[in-house]
Design an enzyme around this catalytic site. Structure first.
Site, PDB file in Angstrom:
ATOM      1  N   ASP A  70       0.847  -1.189   0.000  1.00  0.00           N
ATOM      2  CA  ASP A  70       0.000   0.000   0.000  1.00  0.00           C
ATOM      3  C   ASP A  70       0.883   1.239   0.000  1.00  0.00           C
ATOM      4  OD1 ASP A  70       0.022   1.065   3.074  1.00  0.00           O
ATOM      5  OD2 ASP A  70       0.073  -1.120   3.018  1.00  0.00           O
ATOM      6  N   ASP A  72       1.041   5.650   0.175  1.00  0.00           N
ATOM      7  CA  ASP A  72       0.375   6.863   0.645  1.00  0.00           C
ATOM      8  C   ASP A  72       0.872   8.069  -0.137  1.00  0.00           C
ATOM      9  OD1 ASP A  72      -1.150   5.829   2.996  1.00  0.00           O
ATOM     10  OD2 ASP A  72       0.854   5.276   3.663  1.00  0.00           O
ATOM     11  N   ASP A 123      -3.631   5.257  -0.960  1.00  0.00           N
ATOM     12  CA  ASP A 123      -4.411   6.168  -0.129  1.00  0.00           C
ATOM     13  C   ASP A 123      -3.978   7.596  -0.430  1.00  0.00           C
ATOM     14  OD1 ASP A 123      -5.813   4.145   1.112  1.00  0.00           O
ATOM     15  OD2 ASP A 123      -4.495   4.054   2.859  1.00  0.00           O
TER      16      ASP A 123
END
Length: 285
Positions: A70, A72, A123
Site C-alpha cells: 500500500d 500513501d 491512499d
C-alpha cells in the site's frame, strides 16, 4: 551461536517491491497527478501538490506475504483554498473516478482509497497549509485535524541517527512479521514508532532486532500505548487494546526464538529454521 546478519540482509532485499510493480506504481502516481490537475482546473479549484509520504517516502515499504503493498500520497493545498474538509475530499474522490485499472475510489474518513488490480492500493490524503506559522491540517469526513506527515519522517530519521538505515531495515522486518501474523496487528505507523523508540544499533541486524524488540516488549508491558511523536500526538495503539495480550504473546514468542537462534549452540541452518516461521516465505531457508 549462529550469526544471521547476512540472512537478514537477504531478507531485507527480498522484501523490496518487484521492479514491474514499482513501475506500475509510478505510472499510477503520474495518472493521479494528471486526473487531479485536470479535474480541479476544470472546477476552477487551485491545483495542489502531490507528495509521497508514509512508508513509500520513508523507505520502509514492503511486499506483504500476499505480495501486495500500500502506498500513501498527500495532496497538499497551499494556500488554503477555503473549502470545508469533506468538500475537498469529495473533489479529489470525483477527480479519481476515471483512473484506469482500479476500483472506484472509496471515500474513507481520512483518505480517498484506490484499489488496483495489480495488487496494491493507494491512499490519497488531503492537506491544507494556511501559512508557515500554522500546522498543516488533514481533511477528514468530520472536519480538520492538525497533522505533520513530513515531521514524522524527520523524527524517525533523527531517532536512527547515523544508523537510520539500519533502523529502517528493522522496521521492514517487523512489518513483515506483522503481515505474517494476520489480523489484529498494529498499523505500520505504530510499528515504526515502536521500533524507533526502542532502537538499539548493532553491527549485526539479528542482534539489533533482538535488543530493539526487547525494549519494545518491555515498554508495552509497562504501558500498552504508543503516542504519535508529532501532532496530533494520538495513541497509535488505542484500537489494539483489546488484542494486547495476543499481540504481546506473539511478540514474546518471536523474541524468545531470536534469543535461541543467536545465543544457543545452533548452526545457521537450525537457527534460520527456528525463526523462518515468524517471518514467512521471503526469509531465506
Amino acid at each position: 551461536m549462529a550469526n544471521l546478519h547476512e540472512d537478514f540482509l537477504f531478507f531485507n532485499n527480498a522484501l523490496n517491491i518487484p521492479s514491474s510493480k514499482l513501475t506500475q506504481l509510478k505510472t499510477s502516481e503520474a495518472n493521479i497527478k494528471r486526473y487531479i490537475k485536470s479535474y480541479l482546473t476544470e472546477k476552477k479549484v487551485p491545483v495542489p501538490t502531490l507528495i509521497r509520504q508514509g512508508s513509500f517516502a520513508l523507505g520502509t515499504i514492503i511486499r506483504t506475504k500476499t505480495d501486495t503493498c500500500d502506498i500513501d500520497f498527500g495532496v497538499r493545498f497551499f494556500p488554503d483554498p477555503q473549502f470545508a474538509a469533506p468538500t475537498l475530499q469529495k473533489y479529489i474522490r470525483d477527480a479519481l473516478t476515471k483512473v484506469s485499472n482500479s476500483t472506484l475510489p472509496k471515500h474513507k474518513d481520512k483518505c480517498i482509497r484506490l484499489h488496483y488490480k495489480a495488487g496494491y492500493h493507494i491512499d490519497v490524503t488531503i492537506y491544507v497549509h494556511t501559512n508557515f506559522n500554522e500546522p498543516i491540517r488533514l481533511a477528514t469526513k468530520n472536519g480538520w485535524l492538525d497533522s505533520n506527515p513530513s515531521g514524522f519522517k524527520k523524527w524517525v530519521e533523527e531517532r536512527g541517527g547515523k544508523q537510520a538505515v539500519q533502523l529502517k531495515r528493522l522496521i521492514r522486518y517487523i512489518k513483515a512479521w506483522a503481515s505474517q501474523q494476520g489480523k489484529n496487528m498494529p498499523k505500520g505507523v505504530a510499528l515504526t514508532t515502536l521500533m524507533a523508540n526502542g532502537f538499539v544499533p548493532h553491527f549485526r541486524d539479528d542482534l539489533s532486532l533482538l535488543y530493539t524488540l526487547r525494549n519494545v516488549y518491555d515498554n508495552l508491558e509497562e504501558d500498552f500505548c504508543c503516542e504519535m511523536p508529532v501532532v496530533p500526538f494520538d495513541d497509535l495503539l488505542e484500537r489494539m487494546y483489546e488484542h494486547r495480550y495476543s499481540f504481546l504473546n506473539k511478540l514474546e514468542s518471536l523474541i524468545n526464538n531470536l534469543e535461541k537462534a543467536t545465543h544457543a549452540r545452533l548452526g545457521n541452518d537450525k537457527a534460520k529454521a527456528l525463526i523462518k516461521g515468524h517471518f514467512g516465505k521471503y526469509f531465506p531457508k
